[in-house]
Design a protein around this motif. Structure first.
Motif: not given
Length: 313
Positions: A8, A65, A145, A191
């Motif tokens: 991640n 995110r 993203l 996150v």
């Protein structure tokens, strides 16, 4: 040469401290409320759609995110909720129709606000507006993203860790730890920390609640590649959820955000609720598909928004 990582992506402390919404003047408290509410909408809609937990979790993480790369002032919460859920269904190979996602999220919002729970018929202006919001939001999420929609979840790790600690047969800890993982999705911890740390924090909280001492020589989390300070930090972030006073109504778009900041949103929602109820013709029976949607959505919003009183003591 750069490598594609399946881990991640994590934020830097500077990114966490200075989110786009905060830089544009939004209070940290309101931003936290909006993040939690957006995740609530995703979870409640996912339950009605009967999608797997991995879909709901992935959508919530994509939602979190996104708002560290964009501001709530610039991108409507409802649209990003729709786009994140739509995208997660594709990524996790559990596709849902656009109409189903729109109708379910719309019903959850209406139930939260006490509006009559009529399902859009797919041909009115409201439906097309929501459809446009969803499609545009999905593209914006992918763009912000950088098309990196990889999400690594801690659920499998949790099961393995419980097995290693010989806690799988405990009457309470496995379910409590699983619940904490679900609730943690409403916070930014996914996150900030890798799944190993989050799974350990869930076990830490569950064991603490059950007054169970875990191995301390050496500390049990070391064998799971977690840092003790990080585990405690994640645990505090999760517990803070249950101590917050949640607003009754939160804004879904830019117009409502302005109303919220001016203190008029609650009155607007109350007036709109009254107007919609008066507009209804008494005695008219709902269509079969509307009745089904009403039954499926009943109770979900309240259950999700209360953030599980099962943890409060």
């Amino acid at each position: 040469m750069s490598r594609l990582s399946l881990r991640n992506p994590l934020l830097t402390p500077e990114q966490i401290a200075q989110s786009p919404s905060h830089r544009l003047g939004m209070s940290r408290s309101l931003e936290a409320d909006l993040r939690a509410y957006g995740c609530h909408l995703i979870e409640a809609a996912g339950i009605v759609l009967r999608v797997p937990q991995v879909v709901m979790a992935s959508a919530q993480i994509l939602f979190q995110r996104f708002y560290y790369l964009a501001a709530f002032q610039d991108f409507a919460l409802r649209g990003i909720v729709l786009g994140a859920l739509f995208l997660a269904c594709k990524v996790e190979e559990n596709p849902q129709s656009i109409r189903d996602i729109i109708n379910v999220v719309d019903i959850v919002v209406k139930r939260d606000r006490g509006y009559p729970e009529h399902v859009t018929d797919g041909y009115d202006a409201e439906y097309y507006d929501l459809k446009n919001e969803m499609v545009i939001a999905e593209l914006q999420i992918l763009r912000k993203l950088g098309f990196n929609v990889q999400v690594e979840l801690p659920y499998g790790l949790l099961v393995n860790y419980l097995r290693s600690l010989e806690l799988t047969d405990h009457p309470s800890i496995p379910q409590l730890a699983w619940n904490y993982l679900n609730d943690s999705l409403r916070t930014p911890v996914y996150v900030c920390f890798q799944p190993e740390t989050i799974a350990c924090a869930a076990i830490y909280l569950a064991a603490y609640e059950c007054k169970l001492r875990l191995p301390s020589s050496p500390p049990w989390w070391i064998i799971f590649d977690a840092n003790g300070e990080d585990v405690v930090q994640v645990a505090k972030a999760i517990k803070a959820l249950y101590l917050r006073d949640w607003p009754k109504v939160l804004p879904l778009d830019g117009v409502e955000l302005d109303m919220h900041l001016s203190g008029t949103l609650q009155a607007h929602v109350d007036d709109e609720r009254q107007r919609r109820r008066q507009k209804e013709s008494p005695g008219v029976q709902s269509k079969p598909e509307e009745k089904q949607a009403h039954e499926e959505s009943r109770g979900l919003s309240e259950a999700g928004r209360d953030l599980s009183a099962r943890h409060k003591h």
